[in-house]
Design a protein around this motif. Structure first.
Motif, PDB file in Angstrom:
ATOM      1  N   ASP A  64       9.093   7.234  -5.237  1.00 22.86           N
ATOM      2  CA  ASP A  64       8.723   8.451  -5.816  1.00 22.86           C
ATOM      3  C   ASP A  64       8.364   8.570  -7.249  1.00 22.86           C
ATOM      4  OD1 ASP A  64       9.384   9.640  -3.512  1.00 22.86           O
ATOM      5  OD2 ASP A  64      11.423   9.907  -3.764  1.00 22.86           O
ATOM      6  N   THR A  65       8.568   7.249  -7.936  1.00 24.97           N
ATOM      7  CA  THR A  65       8.376   7.145  -9.412  1.00 24.97           C
ATOM      8  C   THR A  65       6.608   7.085  -9.680  1.00 24.97           C
ATOM      9  OG1 THR A  65      10.239   6.009  -9.729  1.00 24.97           O
ATOM     10  CG2 THR A  65       8.766   5.852 -11.498  1.00 24.97           C
ATOM     11  N   TYR A  66       6.390   7.786 -10.534  1.00 20.02           N
ATOM     12  CA  TYR A  66       5.010   8.099 -10.937  1.00 20.02           C
ATOM     13  C   TYR A  66       4.019   8.656  -9.746  1.00 20.02           C
ATOM     14  CZ  TYR A  66       6.069   5.496 -15.130  1.00 20.02           C
ATOM     15  OH  TYR A  66       6.666   4.846 -16.284  1.00 20.02           O
ATOM     16  N   SER A  67       4.651   9.255  -8.759  1.00 18.35           N
ATOM     17  CA  SER A  67       3.694   9.954  -7.566  1.00 18.35           C
ATOM     18  C   SER A  67       2.740  10.854  -8.298  1.00 18.35           C
ATOM     19  CB  SER A  67       4.595  10.098  -6.554  1.00 18.35           C
ATOM     20  OG  SER A  67       5.387  11.237  -6.956  1.00 18.35           O
ATOM     21  N   GLN A  68       3.143  11.967  -8.934  1.00 10.77           N
ATOM     22  CA  GLN A  68       2.288  12.904  -9.584  1.00 10.77           C
ATOM     23  C   GLN A  68       1.201  12.182 -10.307  1.00 10.77           C
ATOM     24  OE1 GLN A  68       2.310  16.105  -8.650  1.00 10.77           O
ATOM     25  NE2 GLN A  68       0.351  16.233 -10.007  1.00 10.77           N
ATOM     26  N   GLU A  69       1.570  11.119 -11.343  1.00 11.07           N
ATOM     27  CA  GLU A  69       0.720  10.741 -12.275  1.00 11.07           C
ATOM     28  C   GLU A  69      -0.480   9.729 -11.455  1.00 11.07           C
ATOM     29  OE1 GLU A  69       4.816  10.932 -14.358  1.00 11.07           O
ATOM     30  OE2 GLU A  69       4.217  10.735 -12.346  1.00 11.07           O
ATOM     31  N   LEU A  70       0.021   9.222 -10.453  1.00  7.21           N
ATOM     32  CA  LEU A  70      -0.549   8.712  -9.548  1.00  7.21           C
ATOM     33  C   LEU A  70      -1.715   9.291  -8.892  1.00  7.21           C
ATOM     34  CD1 LEU A  70      -1.548   5.853  -8.316  1.00  7.21           C
ATOM     35  CD2 LEU A  70       0.020   6.297  -6.299  1.00  7.21           C
ATOM     36  N   GLU A  71      -1.419  10.547  -8.323  1.00 11.10           N
ATOM     37  CA  GLU A  71      -2.493  11.382  -7.965  1.00 11.10           C
ATOM     38  C   GLU A  71      -3.391  11.882  -8.867  1.00 11.10           C
ATOM     39  OE1 GLU A  71      -1.347  14.617  -5.172  1.00 11.10           O
ATOM     40  OE2 GLU A  71       0.449  13.553  -4.598  1.00 11.10           O
ATOM     41  N   GLU A  72      -2.825  12.087  -9.945  1.00 10.91           N
ATOM     42  CA  GLU A  72      -3.898  12.687 -11.157  1.00 10.91           C
ATOM     43  C   GLU A  72      -4.824  11.421 -11.752  1.00 10.91           C
ATOM     44  OE1 GLU A  72      -1.163  13.970 -14.172  1.00 10.91           O
ATOM     45  OE2 GLU A  72      -0.372  15.912 -12.715  1.00 10.91           O
ATOM     46  N   THR A  73      -4.391  10.265 -11.401  1.00  8.53           N
ATOM     47  CA  THR A  73      -5.082   9.020 -11.968  1.00  8.53           C
ATOM     48  C   THR A  73      -6.195   8.471 -10.986  1.00  8.53           C
ATOM     49  OG1 THR A  73      -3.134   8.334 -13.458  1.00  8.53           O
ATOM     50  CG2 THR A  73      -4.958   6.875 -12.935  1.00  8.53           C
ATOM     51  N   LEU A  74      -5.908   8.662  -9.677  1.00  4.42           N
ATOM     52  CA  LEU A  74      -6.657   8.126  -8.483  1.00  4.42           C
ATOM     53  C   LEU A  74      -7.931   8.392  -8.805  1.00  4.42           C
ATOM     54  CD1 LEU A  74      -4.328   8.161  -5.656  1.00  4.42           C
ATOM     55  CD2 LEU A  74      -5.412   5.955  -6.682  1.00  4.42           C
ATOM     56  N   PRO A  75      -8.400   9.940  -8.956  1.00  2.00           N
ATOM     57  CA  PRO A  75     -10.085  10.046  -9.117  1.00  2.00           C
ATOM     58  C   PRO A  75     -10.807   9.126 -10.073  1.00  2.00           C
ATOM     59  CG  PRO A  75      -8.848  12.130  -8.841  1.00  2.00           C
ATOM     60  CD  PRO A  75      -7.835  11.138  -9.179  1.00  2.00           C
ATOM     61  N   ASP A  76     -10.034   8.864 -11.228  1.00  2.00           N
ATOM     62  CA  ASP A  76     -10.744   7.977 -12.369  1.00  2.00           C
ATOM     63  C   ASP A  76     -10.644   6.593 -11.988  1.00  2.00           C
ATOM     64  OD1 ASP A  76     -11.061  10.296 -13.950  1.00  2.00           O
ATOM     65  OD2 ASP A  76      -9.095  10.092 -14.924  1.00  2.00           O
ATOM     66  N   LYS A  77      -9.874   6.162 -11.021  1.00  2.00           N
ATOM     67  CA  LYS A  77      -9.490   4.818 -10.758  1.00  2.00           C
ATOM     68  C   LYS A  77     -10.504   4.580  -9.323  1.00  2.00           C
ATOM     69  CE  LYS A  77      -6.885   3.583 -13.929  1.00  2.00           C
ATOM     70  NZ  LYS A  77      -7.192   2.755 -14.820  1.00  2.00           N
ATOM     71  N   SER A  78     -11.376   5.241  -8.862  1.00  2.00           N
ATOM     72  CA  SER A  78     -11.856   5.047  -7.404  1.00  2.00           C
ATOM     73  C   SER A  78     -12.772   3.998  -7.543  1.00  2.00           C
ATOM     74  CB  SER A  78     -12.609   6.283  -6.906  1.00  2.00           C
ATOM     75  OG  SER A  78     -13.504   6.628  -7.988  1.00  2.00           O
ATOM     76  N   ALA A  79     -13.620   3.858  -8.754  1.00  2.00           N
ATOM     77  CA  ALA A  79     -14.444   2.723  -9.069  1.00  2.00           C
ATOM     78  C   ALA A  79     -13.830   1.270  -8.950  1.00  2.00           C
ATOM     79  CB  ALA A  79     -15.371   2.716 -10.363  1.00  2.00           C
ATOM     80  N   PHE A  80     -12.539   1.341  -9.661  1.00  2.00           N
ATOM     81  CA  PHE A  80     -11.844   0.004  -9.789  1.00  2.00           C
ATOM     82  C   PHE A  80     -11.382  -0.447  -8.324  1.00  2.00           C
ATOM     83  CE2 PHE A  80      -7.223  -1.268  -9.332  1.00  2.00           C
ATOM     84  CZ  PHE A  80      -7.396  -2.540  -9.583  1.00  2.00           C
ATOM     85  N   ILE A  81     -10.914   0.720  -7.720  1.00  2.00           N
ATOM     86  CA  ILE A  81     -10.253   0.432  -6.288  1.00  2.00           C
ATOM     87  C   ILE A  81     -11.620   0.013  -5.236  1.00  2.00           C
ATOM     88  CG2 ILE A  81      -9.088   1.515  -4.400  1.00  2.00           C
ATOM     89  CD1 ILE A  81      -7.769   3.427  -6.216  1.00  2.00           C
ATOM     90  N   THR A  82     -12.637   0.599  -5.187  1.00  2.00           N
ATOM     91  CA  THR A  82     -13.573   0.210  -4.283  1.00  2.00           C
ATOM     92  C   THR A  82     -14.170  -1.206  -4.700  1.00  2.00           C
ATOM     93  OG1 THR A  82     -15.210   1.647  -5.585  1.00  2.00           O
ATOM     94  CG2 THR A  82     -14.122   2.783  -3.478  1.00  2.00           C
TER      95      THR A  82
END
Length: 154
Positions: A119-137
């Motif tokens: 549960d920690t940083y779950s909201q922040e993670l959701e907000e950050t993911l679109p900016d991290k899509s290039a890193f993830i892929t």
């Protein structure tokens, strides 16, 4: 005693130790464990990053990972494509957990082994993911040895 002052993630050497593995006491929860060493520390620590299946599903949708994977694998699927897709899913979870670890490092971390519960940083993670899509892929493509000109979802 170490300060919990925020630090740049580049001050750390981070290595995946293992994961994702199911968390025995928490259904639908997985964990990746990382070795983390800050340059000023004499030794490193282990940080377990937990993530729920719901968070994983939201992350997949957030960056259109399924579509990206289908586009990248189109025409290059080996005889057993399900094995490759399963490995891609594991790598995806590792990259999302790493993103969550970066959020922890940005807020400050003590030099002690620890567990970041799901549960920690779950909201922040959701907000950050679109900016991290290039890193993830890029991470998934690199680990699968997939060459793709554009590793970001379209």
């Amino acid at each position: 005693m170490q300060s919990n002052a925020p630090a740049e993630p580049s001050q750390y050497r981070i290595t995946l130790f293992f994961g994702p593995e199911p968390v025995a006491t928490k259904p639908s929860t997985y964990a990746c464990v990382y070795n983390v060493k800050k340059r000023s520390w004499k030794g490193g620590i282990q940080v377990s990053i937990e993530i729920t299946q719901r968070q994983i599903d939201r992350a997949v949708d957030s960056i259109s990972f399924r579509r990206w994977l289908a586009e990248v694998l189109f025409g290059s699927i080996p005889a057993d494509g399900t094995e490759l897709a399963g490995r891609a899913h594991e790598l995806f979870i590792q990259a999302v957990c790493r993103t969550k670890l970066d959020l922890l490092l940005q807020s400050g971390i003590a030099q002690e082994n620890q567990c970041l519960i799901a549960d920690t940083y779950s909201q922040e993670l959701e907000e950050t993911l679109p900016d991290k899509s290039a890193f993830i892929t890029s991470y998934v493509a690199s680990e699968l040895d997939i060459l793709s000109g554009d590793t970001s979802p379209s």
